[in-house]
Design an enzyme around this catalytic site. Structure first.
Site, PDB file in Angstrom:
ATOM      1  N   ASP A   5       5.517 -10.763  -2.385  1.00 35.03           N
ATOM      2  CA  ASP A   5       4.745  -9.533  -2.186  1.00 35.03           C
ATOM      3  C   ASP A   5       3.424  -9.563  -2.951  1.00 35.03           C
ATOM      4  OD1 ASP A   5       3.864  -6.795  -2.074  1.00 35.03           O
ATOM      5  OD2 ASP A   5       5.918  -6.267  -1.526  1.00 35.03           O
ATOM      6  N   THR A  41       2.939  -2.700   2.052  1.00 36.94           N
ATOM      7  CA  THR A  41       4.138  -3.533   2.160  1.00 36.94           C
ATOM      8  C   THR A  41       4.966  -3.289   3.420  1.00 36.94           C
ATOM      9  OG1 THR A  41       4.234  -3.683  -0.224  1.00 36.94           O
ATOM     10  CG2 THR A  41       6.294  -4.118   0.973  1.00 36.94           C
ATOM     11  N   ASN A  62       3.423   3.122   4.214  1.00 39.52           N
ATOM     12  CA  ASN A  62       4.670   3.116   3.424  1.00 39.52           C
ATOM     13  C   ASN A  62       5.370   4.476   3.482  1.00 39.52           C
ATOM     14  OD1 ASN A  62       4.424   0.470   2.584  1.00 39.52           O
ATOM     15  ND2 ASN A  62       3.596   0.969   0.561  1.00 39.52           N
ATOM     16  N   TYR A 126      18.867  -3.475   0.325  1.00 39.22           N
ATOM     17  CA  TYR A 126      17.839  -3.790  -0.665  1.00 39.22           C
ATOM     18  C   TYR A 126      18.324  -3.514  -2.082  1.00 39.22           C
ATOM     19  CZ  TYR A 126      13.418  -4.407  -2.954  1.00 39.22           C
ATOM     20  OH  TYR A 126      12.426  -4.870  -3.769  1.00 39.22           O
ATOM     21  N   ASP A 162       3.343  -8.558  -6.807  1.00 38.97           N
ATOM     22  CA  ASP A 162       2.801  -7.228  -6.507  1.00 38.97           C
ATOM     23  C   ASP A 162       3.012  -6.259  -7.669  1.00 38.97           C
ATOM     24  OD1 ASP A 162       1.950  -5.182  -4.267  1.00 38.97           O
ATOM     25  OD2 ASP A 162       3.736  -4.332  -5.200  1.00 38.97           O
ATOM     26  N   HIS A 166       0.065  -4.339  -9.867  1.00 36.59           N
ATOM     27  CA  HIS A 166      -0.198  -2.898  -9.806  1.00 36.59           C
ATOM     28  C   HIS A 166      -0.460  -2.374 -11.221  1.00 36.59           C
ATOM     29  CE1 HIS A 166       0.362  -1.494  -5.738  1.00 36.59           C
ATOM     30  NE2 HIS A 166       1.417  -2.275  -5.600  1.00 36.59           N
ATOM     31  N   HIS A 210       0.057  -8.970   1.790  1.00 35.70           N
ATOM     32  CA  HIS A 210      -1.313  -8.466   1.555  1.00 35.70           C
ATOM     33  C   HIS A 210      -1.789  -9.003   0.219  1.00 35.70           C
ATOM     34  CE1 HIS A 210       0.615  -5.866  -1.320  1.00 35.70           C
ATOM     35  NE2 HIS A 210       1.436  -5.448  -0.377  1.00 35.70           N
ATOM     36  N   HIS A 312      -3.542  -1.884  -3.246  1.00 31.68           N
ATOM     37  CA  HIS A 312      -3.847  -2.481  -1.941  1.00 31.68           C
ATOM     38  C   HIS A 312      -3.609  -1.419  -0.898  1.00 31.68           C
ATOM     39  CE1 HIS A 312       0.489  -2.650  -1.407  1.00 31.68           C
ATOM     40  NE2 HIS A 312       0.537  -3.015  -2.676  1.00 31.68           N
TER      41      HIS A 312
HETATM   42  P1  AMP Z   1       3.992  -1.220  -2.280  1.00 34.75           P
HETATM   43  O1  AMP Z   1       3.418  -2.069  -3.330  1.00 34.75           O
HETATM   44  O2  AMP Z   1       3.989   0.240  -2.682  1.00 34.75           O
HETATM   45  O3  AMP Z   1       3.363  -1.402  -0.927  1.00 34.75           O
HETATM   46  O4  AMP Z   1       5.524  -1.612  -2.132  1.00 34.75           O
HETATM   47  C1  AMP Z   1       6.141  -2.669  -2.847  1.00 34.75           C
HETATM   48  C2  AMP Z   1       7.581  -2.323  -3.086  1.00 34.75           C
HETATM   49  O5  AMP Z   1       8.280  -2.226  -1.857  1.00 34.75           O
HETATM   50  C3  AMP Z   1       8.374  -3.360  -3.836  1.00 34.75           C
HETATM   51  O6  AMP Z   1       8.199  -3.327  -5.220  1.00 34.75           O
HETATM   52  C4  AMP Z   1       9.787  -3.013  -3.452  1.00 34.75           C
HETATM   53  O7  AMP Z   1      10.317  -2.104  -4.392  1.00 34.75           O
HETATM   54  C5  AMP Z   1       9.654  -2.288  -2.135  1.00 34.75           C
HETATM   55  N1  AMP Z   1      10.339  -2.996  -1.042  1.00 34.75           N
HETATM   56  C6  AMP Z   1       9.966  -4.143  -0.441  1.00 34.75           C
HETATM   57  N2  AMP Z   1      10.822  -4.492   0.544  1.00 34.75           N
HETATM   58  C7  AMP Z   1      11.766  -3.542   0.565  1.00 34.75           C
HETATM   59  C8  AMP Z   1      12.934  -3.319   1.363  1.00 34.75           C
HETATM   60  N3  AMP Z   1      13.295  -4.178   2.331  1.00 34.75           N
HETATM   61  N4  AMP Z   1      13.654  -2.206   1.121  1.00 34.75           N
HETATM   62  C9  AMP Z   1      13.297  -1.337   0.152  1.00 34.75           C
HETATM   63  N5  AMP Z   1      12.211  -1.488  -0.636  1.00 34.75           N
HETATM   64  C10 AMP Z   1      11.457  -2.576  -0.446  1.00 34.75           C
HETATM   65 ZN    ZN Z   2       3.462  -5.528  -0.611  1.00 33.04          ZN
HETATM   66 ZN    ZN Z   3       2.096  -3.124  -3.921  1.00 29.25          ZN
END
Ligand code: AMP
Ligand code: ZN
Ligand code: ZN
Length: 374
Positions: A5, A41, A62, A126, A162, A166, A210, A312
């Protein structure tokens, strides 16, 4: 295919990544991969799975609101996350399973629920804290299953670099330390793969959803400073991309006010630049607001630490939003540098490699077939 990520396309230029570098020498490296807008994500993992832009598969952010049902989707709310209603298109594992090709997923977005009634043969709920090293061991174990049980496509996921970026920003030493650690895990994984009997028949892809951009509490736009609350029915999404539903009669007022605000872009549905392929799905709502590069945008005032470090979601044409792609195995050319491509092209690429008939998607095999041996 492993997704790391937020692994920005140029992290390997910023620190040592000997394992990814060696994949580039014996396989393929892409200049970068362009995400679907918004560069977040959930939209992008589901884009990589379906070959459709977020606007077309329906996971438009998201967090989003669905005007048709009145329901809200949030990645953090497992009831909505596991509701098939929200998921359009056909993930590659559904395409494959329909054609009797077994698949597995380790935390890929969309694999926790049936889509068209179908899930990967192997999948997991997850579990954020599950150690990366154990994910590696499970994937290697799946590849050692008896032939009839063995998955022919495995999609798996790690939430770094990721999370750390952040907090600390993409250029910080801790982030780059995490990049080096993940590169070492890539090395551990490749070594385990090489020890398998059928190693020479396995293709490996390492990619990302990303990139990441630095933000600062000195560069923040607060929407509620500019528009009165009663103009707005919903403001969903989050820094740096919001989808706004206006109260009756207020679309133009909000639009006019926000147009005059520096450091953000505001678009009505249908007005988003065509390269972003966004703004026709009703879930994108009346107005889309995106911060300019390195700026934050929030609906309400937020503490400084929310606007520090990195984020992002920005315009996917920005280089810092772009992702990595490395691949090695019998399907791939050796030492080939693939020009920049869009992540919608991953679906047709994988369909071709595993030999299944693809669904109709936005991505095109011809954009990426230069990396293939044949
Ligand atoms: P973001 O940076 O806010 O776009 O999202 C990143 C976060 O998405 C990660 O740290 C995870 O906690 C969460 N994430 C990624 N894949 C999954 C999934 N399959 N189910 C639940 N949460 C997820
Ligand atoms: Zn991501
Ligand atoms: Zn992120």
């Amino acid at each position: 295919m492993l997704s790391l990520d937020g692994f920005r396309w140029d992290y390997p230029n910023m620190t040592e990544t000997p394992n990814l570098d060696s994949i580039a020498r014996v396989g393929v490296r892409a200049e970068s991969v362009r995400s679907g807008f918004p560069s977040n994500t959930f939209p992008n993992h589901y884009t990589m799975a379906t070959g459709l832009y977020p606007d077309h598969h329906g996971i438009v952010n998201n967090h989003f609101y669905d005007p048709e049902s009145g329901m809200t989707y949030s990645m953090r709310d497992s009831a909505s996350r596991m509701n098939p209603y929200f998921y359009g298109g056909e993930p590659i594992w559904v395409t494959a399973e329909k054609q009797n090709v077994r698949t597995a997923s380790y935390f890929w977005v969309g694999s926790e629920l049936p889509i068209q009634g179908i899930q990967p043969s192997i999948w997991k709920y997850y579990e954020h804290k599950f150690p990366f090293e154990q994910r590696i061991d499970s994937v290697v174990a799946w590849l050692q299953l008896p032939k009839v049980e063995r998955p022919h496509l495995i999609m798996w996921y790690m939430h770094e670099p990721d999370a750390i970026a952040h907090k600390h920003g993409p250029e910080s030493e801790v982030t780059l330390g995490k990049v080096r650690y993940l590169d070492s895990l890539v090395g551990v994984f490749c070594k385990k793969i090489r020890s398998l009997d059928h190693a020479n028949r396995i293709n490996l892809i390492f990619t990302s959803d990303h990139g990441m951009g630095a933000i600062s509490p000195e560069r923040v736009v607060t929407l509620s400073d500019h528009i009165p609350e009663h103009w707005v029915e919903k403001a969903v999404g989050g820094n740096p991309v919001y989808n706004i539903k206006a109260n009756d009669g207020y679309i133009d007022s909000i639009y006019t006010e926000l147009k005059a605000v520096d450091h953000i872009q505001v678009w009505k549905q249908g007005e988003v630049p065509s390269e972003l392929n966004y703004g026709t799905n009703p879930r994108t709502l009346d107005l889309i607001v995106a911060a300019d590069s390195s700026w934050s945008v929030n609906w309400a005032p937020t503490p400084d630490h929310y606007n520090s470090g990195g984020t992002h979601g920005y315009d996917v044409r920005q280089l810092d939003m772009q992702a990595i792609f490395y691949a090695v195995g019998p399907a791939f050319r050796k030492g080939y540098v693939q020009p920049k491509f869009d992540n919608v092209d991953l679906y047709p690429l994988i369909a071709h490699i595993i030999g299944v008939e693809p669904a109709k998607v936005d991505g095109k095999l011809e954009n990426v077939k230069g990396m293939l041996v044949k």
